[in-house]
Enzyme design. Structure first.
Site, PDB file in Angstrom:
ATOM      1  CD  GLN A 155      -4.048  -2.086  -1.850  1.00 54.16           C
ATOM      2  OE1 GLN A 155      -3.800  -1.387  -1.256  1.00 54.16           O
ATOM      3  NE2 GLN A 155      -4.846  -3.085  -1.868  1.00 54.16           N
ATOM      4  CB  CYS A 161      -2.953  -0.831   2.115  1.00 53.99           C
ATOM      5  SG  CYS A 161      -3.604  -1.120   3.674  1.00 53.99           S
ATOM      6  CG  HIS A 296      -6.665   1.952   2.964  1.00 59.23           C
ATOM      7  ND1 HIS A 296      -6.494   0.892   2.232  1.00 59.23           N
ATOM      8  CD2 HIS A 296      -6.109   2.884   2.122  1.00 59.23           C
ATOM      9  CE1 HIS A 296      -5.573   1.204   1.012  1.00 59.23           C
ATOM     10  NE2 HIS A 296      -5.296   2.658   1.112  1.00 59.23           N
ATOM     11  CG  ASN A 323      -4.896   4.939  -1.398  1.00 54.86           C
ATOM     12  OD1 ASN A 323      -4.489   4.195  -0.757  1.00 54.86           O
ATOM     13  ND2 ASN A 323      -6.002   5.067  -2.234  1.00 54.86           N
TER      14      ASN A 323
END
Ligand SMILES: *[C@@H]1O[C@H](CO)[C@@H](O)[C@H](O)[C@H]1NC(C)=O
Ligand SMILES: *[C@@H]1O[C@H](CO)[C@@H](O)[C@H](O)[C@H]1NC(C)=O
Ligand SMILES: *[C@@H]1O[C@H](CO)[C@@H](O)[C@H](O)[C@H]1NC(C)=O
Ligand SMILES: *[C@@H]1O[C@H](CO)[C@@H](O)[C@H](O)[C@H]1NC(C)=O
Length: 362
Positions: A155, A161, A296, A323
């Protein structure tokens, strides 16, 4: 009667139960710290140059001395962690020359808390398959099925995210349903889905709603990622895929979440990313601590149980998440999170809100 896609995906997931967890995940691009590295300032500078070439090609050279001081402290801390026998071996990831505040502001907060709309959830709840609740696969890992995951994204200093999680989930069903591998445009969601806040955060479900309203989304080739909020543009060429709706998976219910992820990846929340343990996570099963307000969102791509040497010990149950910080973080970009604690909403709130996935890919 289950749709054919569900059947196929479930069979794939069941087949996965037998395969080894991390067979396809190899060690790459990892910078470890040895006693030679920390022996002198000179050797530390050599280590920093190696790390810098990998992670800071775009950095401001005037900033380098200040950055080196932070890196020096981080490398020593990581060395000590490994020397003291941490459960996993830590390495120097992309955050190694950032202050905690820079990390927290730039990376740890990208999905503000919002109450999910109750009526919408009621109408769009995940319907468990015939394997639920007693015959779910022992383990599921979409990383091991070629084509389902398009690769770990990075990112950068943009709280995107939520958009990366949303495109990841859509890319997966696009492959499972249409057998097409396409990276979808994260930047289009950042710039154009105005219900979200661009690089200041957002929600995957609102990204899905945007795609439904626009009858599709462009590819990342048509609308490339720049990692900042720019003006919404309409690229030439038609949108590459669309979805018909999105579906919520009941919160505080691990078996339903396991059932959902046995069919396709699912977007989940995560609370408490502003901690050095999370920032430095390099592998193993994460248990927190996660008490802070930073939030997140990412993609849940599987679950399993880590066996124990002791025959009487049932082992440690975990989730597998992807992630959005590139491959140098965690286990090549992925993390194992302890599964369990469902009544409390899971470790770091992973099952504290309804998870969500896109449906009816076109
Ligand atoms: C992140 O954590 C640090 C250390 O606990 C704290 O000083 C800082 O205020 C936190 N930042 C944010 C944005 O939560
Ligand atoms: C999608 O993006 C990933 C990561 O950026 C890249 O490795 C992969 O080759 C891309 N896949 C396609 C089909 O373009
Ligand atoms: C966004 O990133 C692009 C590409 O790096 C750059 O050209 C542009 O100036 C940036 N815009 C802003 C507002 O920072
Ligand atoms: C987080 O920490 C605060 C202050 O230490 C405490 O009051 C609160 O109960 C904690 N929350 C959780 C979920 O542990």
């Amino acid at each position: 009667m289950l749709p054919a896609l569900t059947m196929v995906a479930t069979l794939v997931a069941m087949a996965l139960a037998a395969s080894t967890m991390t067979a396809s995940i190899t060690e790459a691009d990892r910078i470890y710290v040895s006693s030679e590295n920390i022996a002198s300032e000179e050797s530390m500078r050599v280590l920093y140059e190696r790390w810098y070439a990998l992670h800071r090609r775009d950095a401001d050279p005037n900033d380098k001395e200040k950055r080196f001081a932070i890196f020096n402290a981080e490398a020593r801390a990581v060395y000590k962690l490994n020397k003291d026998g941490a459960r996993v071996k830590h390495h120097l990831n992309l955050f190694a020359d950032m202050t905690q505040d820079e990390y927290a502001e730039g990376f740890a907060n990208c999905s503000p808390l919002e109450i999910q709309p109750r009526d919408e959830i009621k109408l769009n709840l995940h319907q468990p398959s015939q394997y639920y609740p007693n015959n779910l696969p022992h383990s599921v890992d979409w990383r091991t099925v070629d084509g389902v995951l398009t690769g770990v994204k990075k990112q950068g200093r943009c709280g995107s995210c939520w958009a990366i999680a949303a495109t990841g989930a859509m890319e997966s069903i696009h492959f499972l349903k249409n057998n097409k591998r396409t990276n979808l445009s994260v930047q289009e969601l950042v710039d154009c889905s105005t219900e979200n806040r661009g690089c200041d955060g957002g929600w995957a479900e609102k990204a899905f709603q945007y795609v439904i309203n626009k009858h599709g989304i462009h590819s990342s080739e048509q609308y490339p990622y720049v990692g900042n909020g720019s003006r919404c543009t309409t690229p030439s060429g038609s949108r590459v895929m669309s979805i018909g709706r999105f579906v919520y998976v009941r919160r505080h219910n691990e078996k339903q979440l396991m059932d959902a992820v046995s069919h396709w990846p699912v977007v989940v929340p995560f609370f408490g990313t502003n901690s050095t343990v999370f920032m430095r996570y390099s592998g193993g099963i994460f248990r927190g601590p996660c008490n802070d307000t930073q939030r997140h969102q990412f993609l849940l791509v599987g679950y399993g149980t880590m066996p124990s040497d002791d025959a009487n010990d049932p082992g440690v149950k975990y989730w597998v998440v992807q992630n959005t910080w590139g491959e140098s973080w965690g286990e090549r970009g992925y993390m194992l999170v302890e599964r369990g604690h469902e009544t409390d909403g899971g470790v770091c709130g992973i099952s504290s809100r309804h998870a969500v996935y896109p449906a009816h890919p076109k």
